[in-house]
Design a protein around this motif. Structure first.
Motif, PDB file in Angstrom:
ATOM      1  N   ILE A  71      40.098  45.492  43.754  1.00  0.00           N
ATOM      2  CA  ILE A  71      39.082  45.512  42.699  1.00  0.00           C
ATOM      3  C   ILE A  71      39.317  44.381  41.712  1.00  0.00           C
ATOM      4  O   ILE A  71      38.368  43.709  41.261  1.00  0.00           O
ATOM      5  CB  ILE A  71      39.076  46.883  41.997  1.00  0.00           C
ATOM      6  CG1 ILE A  71      38.577  47.967  42.961  1.00  0.00           C
ATOM      7  CG2 ILE A  71      38.215  46.854  40.742  1.00  0.00           C
ATOM      8  CD1 ILE A  71      38.677  49.377  42.422  1.00  0.00           C
ATOM      9  N   ASP A  72      40.576  44.127  41.384  1.00  0.00           N
ATOM     10  CA  ASP A  72      40.897  43.015  40.487  1.00  0.00           C
ATOM     11  C   ASP A  72      40.501  41.681  41.111  1.00  0.00           C
ATOM     12  O   ASP A  72      39.991  40.777  40.422  1.00  0.00           O
ATOM     13  CB  ASP A  72      42.393  43.016  40.160  1.00  0.00           C
ATOM     14  CG  ASP A  72      42.799  44.208  39.300  1.00  0.00           C
ATOM     15  OD1 ASP A  72      41.909  44.797  38.656  1.00  0.00           O
ATOM     16  OD2 ASP A  72      44.001  44.526  39.273  1.00  0.00           O
ATOM     17  N   ASP A  73      40.745  41.533  42.417  1.00  0.00           N
ATOM     18  CA  ASP A  73      40.368  40.297  43.107  1.00  0.00           C
ATOM     19  C   ASP A  73      38.863  40.070  43.035  1.00  0.00           C
ATOM     20  O   ASP A  73      38.408  38.934  42.824  1.00  0.00           O
ATOM     21  CB  ASP A  73      40.816  40.346  44.568  1.00  0.00           C
ATOM     22  CG  ASP A  73      42.326  40.198  44.728  1.00  0.00           C
ATOM     23  OD1 ASP A  73      42.957  39.621  43.822  1.00  0.00           O
ATOM     24  OD2 ASP A  73      42.868  40.660  45.753  1.00  0.00           O
ATOM     25  N   THR A 128      33.051  52.449  38.591  1.00  0.00           N
ATOM     26  CA  THR A 128      34.097  53.465  38.744  1.00  0.00           C
ATOM     27  C   THR A 128      33.502  54.856  38.925  1.00  0.00           C
ATOM     28  O   THR A 128      34.244  55.825  39.081  1.00  0.00           O
ATOM     29  CB  THR A 128      35.020  53.472  37.521  1.00  0.00           C
ATOM     30  OG1 THR A 128      34.240  53.759  36.351  1.00  0.00           O
ATOM     31  CG2 THR A 128      35.711  52.126  37.363  1.00  0.00           C
ATOM     32  N   GLY A 133      43.271  49.231  43.399  1.00  0.00           N
ATOM     33  CA  GLY A 133      43.205  48.388  42.219  1.00  0.00           C
ATOM     34  C   GLY A 133      43.333  46.898  42.482  1.00  0.00           C
ATOM     35  O   GLY A 133      42.552  46.097  41.939  1.00  0.00           O
ATOM     36  N   PRO A 134      44.307  46.450  43.281  1.00  0.00           N
ATOM     37  CA  PRO A 134      44.452  45.006  43.519  1.00  0.00           C
ATOM     38  C   PRO A 134      43.187  44.368  44.096  1.00  0.00           C
ATOM     39  O   PRO A 134      42.807  43.261  43.680  1.00  0.00           O
ATOM     40  CB  PRO A 134      45.619  44.930  44.506  1.00  0.00           C
ATOM     41  CG  PRO A 134      46.436  46.152  44.205  1.00  0.00           C
ATOM     42  CD  PRO A 134      45.425  47.223  43.876  1.00  0.00           C
ATOM     43  N   GLY A 172      36.876  41.330  40.713  1.00  0.00           N
ATOM     44  CA  GLY A 172      36.570  41.036  39.316  1.00  0.00           C
ATOM     45  C   GLY A 172      36.779  39.571  38.977  1.00  0.00           C
ATOM     46  O   GLY A 172      35.985  38.961  38.245  1.00  0.00           O
ATOM     47  N   ASP A 173      37.845  38.986  39.537  1.00  0.00           N
ATOM     48  CA  ASP A 173      38.112  37.567  39.309  1.00  0.00           C
ATOM     49  C   ASP A 173      37.027  36.679  39.906  1.00  0.00           C
ATOM     50  O   ASP A 173      36.888  35.520  39.505  1.00  0.00           O
ATOM     51  CB  ASP A 173      39.467  37.187  39.917  1.00  0.00           C
ATOM     52  CG  ASP A 173      40.637  37.855  39.213  1.00  0.00           C
ATOM     53  OD1 ASP A 173      40.462  38.289  38.055  1.00  0.00           O
ATOM     54  OD2 ASP A 173      41.719  37.951  39.823  1.00  0.00           O
ATOM     55  N   ASP A 211      31.077  43.108  39.402  1.00  0.00           N
ATOM     56  CA  ASP A 211      31.172  44.317  38.593  1.00  0.00           C
ATOM     57  C   ASP A 211      31.388  45.475  39.565  1.00  0.00           C
ATOM     58  O   ASP A 211      30.547  45.718  40.445  1.00  0.00           O
ATOM     59  CB  ASP A 211      29.886  44.547  37.797  1.00  0.00           C
ATOM     60  CG  ASP A 211      29.944  45.817  36.962  1.00  0.00           C
ATOM     61  OD1 ASP A 211      30.370  45.742  35.810  1.00  0.00           O
ATOM     62  OD2 ASP A 211      29.550  46.892  37.486  1.00  0.00           O
TER      63      ASP A 211
END
Length: 537
Positions: free
Chosen positions: A222-224, A234, A219-220, A226-227, A231
């Motif tokens: 993927i969040d990076d 999942t 997750g971390p 996304g920022d 895209d």
């Protein structure tokens, strides 16, 4: 004093004459028919295993250079040993010497018979076996019937693979370019076309797959992403569970093997496409793009080939006294050098690529835009060379074909953590200096910690299929193209470059219907997967 000096000089002359005479006698032995015959037997025995390796892997080899070199080295070694022993052992039969040297040369490539247990035990077994083989062959070769048996054995072991190679030296799968999807070049007016970075990370599974198999939270990262405007799907999945099929399907933007006979040429026929002879490169060239090809390193399939690339970024890595590619390592693994290489005793270099270094190298002499950059990174796949902090390990863990043992899970996770750092540094540099760039980061398949490649497809569980096919996939495109990323068909990574090229053309993409195919390294069969809902968990 003069008399003594004369006597000493005469004695020296006689000794020197005697020594030279002995040398001449020994060298004369090398001109005998028995020596030539014994030498041929030694060379036949010693080179036969390499020829057998060549036959068994000719459809998988990207180049024949490693096996040709191995044949030449074995022939030279057998010649040197046989000649030295013939000169040294004056009373020994030349034929017996050739048979013993050849038999041990053949045994040298049978290390898999001893490749278990402690290393000292492996070498002890191999040395004892070599001694026993030498004794038995020496006794056998002294008898007429035994001599005939040894001669025929050497001839058969050499002739069978040799004739096979002469009849069919190398299979290669032809590519029907008329079936390629390159899309309509269209027109984007005078607007500058974006550079495209296509980064393939080998063996990078999807977040839910990593959580189930390794209890790992992606997750971390993927969040990076996304920022940074990515895209991340999942529900993404690969069409094939093998690198050469999966990457080629993305580059050809199509399902390239739907029946078993599509693999008749073996993987070697696909290497050309991995290196640039593919629909994606052709489509980008039609749109005025240059092609940048970044090698992966020890995986020979993505080596640079002059006729295809405009810019080649060679793999870096750890320098050693000598470097071995994938094919050379496979040959070395057949010999007693295998444990010495695996444990770092021999100073063997290790070449590998990482996205951070590729972008750094590309920026040193950046080609004119637009360009399409294909980057194959072997991480997080084995061999596991870097720890979680991206520091080089004392020795690599695992090999390309043997990196999924249960005790290597932590090594895979460490490799993945390092890859995340390298990817973010590379992405930040691209976004800062090339903000309009299109970036694709995709795995080619998932991990294989629960795989049993020897099992028939009918015996694969849904969890095993899920682990291997559920693949990481992230795309960064301009806002005007982002709607295509949410299409159901976009989950299948074969459509990635269809979406990218359509974005370059400012058109809607023509996407393939979802599809995936089973492939086994052991029996080489192709089976279409049914019920793809298993990838949507």
């Amino acid at each position: 004093m003069k008399g003594r000096s004369a006597d000493a000089q005469a004695t020296f002359s006689r000794c020197n004459s005697h020594s030279l005479g002995a040398v001449r006698v020994r060298l004369k032995r090398l001109r005998s028919r028995e020596y030539i015959f014994g030498l041929l037997i030694a060379i036949s025995f010693a080179t036969a295993p390499v020829l057998q390796f060549w036959v068994h892997n000719r459809t998988e080899l990207s180049t024949i250079r490693p096996v040709v070199n191995a044949v030449l080295i074995e022939a030279l070694t057998a010649t040197t040993l046989t000649t030295a022993l013939v000169i040294w052992l004056q009373r020994a039969s030349h034929l017996v010497i050739g048979c013993v040297v050849g038999a041990n040369g053949y045994l040298f490539f049978q290390w898999q018979l001893f490749d278990s247990g402690p290393y000292w035990l492996q070498y002890a077994q191999w040395i004892l076996t070599a001694g026993g083989v030498s004794f038995c062959v020496a006794v056998l070769a002294r008898r007429p019937a035994g001599k005939l048996f040894v001669v025929l054995s050497s001839a058969i072991l050499f002739a069978v693979p040799g004739l096979s190679l002469l009849a069919n030296p190398r299979q290669s799968q032809a590519l029907d370019k008329t079936q390629r999807h390159t899309a309509d070049p269209g027109s984007s007016g005078t607007e500058t076309k974006p550079n495209v970075y296509f980064i393939v990370t080998d063996g990078y599974g999807r977040a839910d797959q990593l959580e189930r198999v390794l209890d790992y939270d992606d997750g971390p990262f993927i969040d990076d992403l996304g920022d940074r405007g990515f895209d991340v799907r999942t529900d993404s999945f690969s069409c094939y569970p093998a690198t050469f099929l999966s990457i080629v399907s993305m580059l050809e933007m199509d399902h390239i093997a739907i029946e078993s006979h599509d693999l008749d040429g073996g993987s070697a026929g696909f290497y050309r496409r991995l290196r640039g002879d593919n629909a994606a490169v052709e489509a980008f060239r039609e749109r005025g793009y240059l092609y940048v090809h970044a090698e992966s390193g020890s995986y020979a399939g993505t080596d640079c080939t002059r006729q295809y690339f405009d810019v080649c970024i060679e793999a870096g890595g750890v320098e050693g006294a000598f470097n071995l590619d994938e094919s050379e390592r496979a040959i070395a693994q057949l010999t007693p050098f295998s444990p010495l290489i695996d444990n770092g005793v021999l100073p063997v270099g290790d070449s590998f690529s990482d996205p951070q270094r590729v972008i750094d190298e590309l920026w040193k002499d950046r080609p004119p835009s637009p360009y399409f950059a294909f980057v194959h990174v072997l991480a997080p796949h084995a061999p596991y060379r870097l720890d979680a902090n991206c520091d080089v390990r004392g020795r690599s863990v695992g090999r390309i074909g043997k990196g999924w043992q249960p005790d290597m899970r932590d090594d895979y996770v460490a490799s993945l953590n390092c890859l995340h750092q390298q990817l973010l540094v590379a992405v930040d540099k691209i976004v800062q200096d090339d903000p309009s760039a299109i970036i694709v980061i995709s795995g080619d398949h998932g991990s294989a910690f629960e795989m049993k490649w020897s099992a028939d497809f009918a015996n694969w569980s849904e969890d095993q299929i899920f682990e291997r096919y559920a693949t990481f996939h992230a795309v960064r495109v301009p806002e005007r193209c982002s709607a295509s990323l949410s299409e159901p068909e976009a989950a299948n990574i074969v459509n990635a470059l269809r979406i990218v090229i359509a974005c370059v053309d400012r058109k809607d993409p023509i996407l393939l219907a979802p599809g995936a195919f089973f492939y086994s390294y052991s029996n080489k069969e192709i089976v279409e997967l049914e019920g793809l809902e298993i990838f949507d968990r």
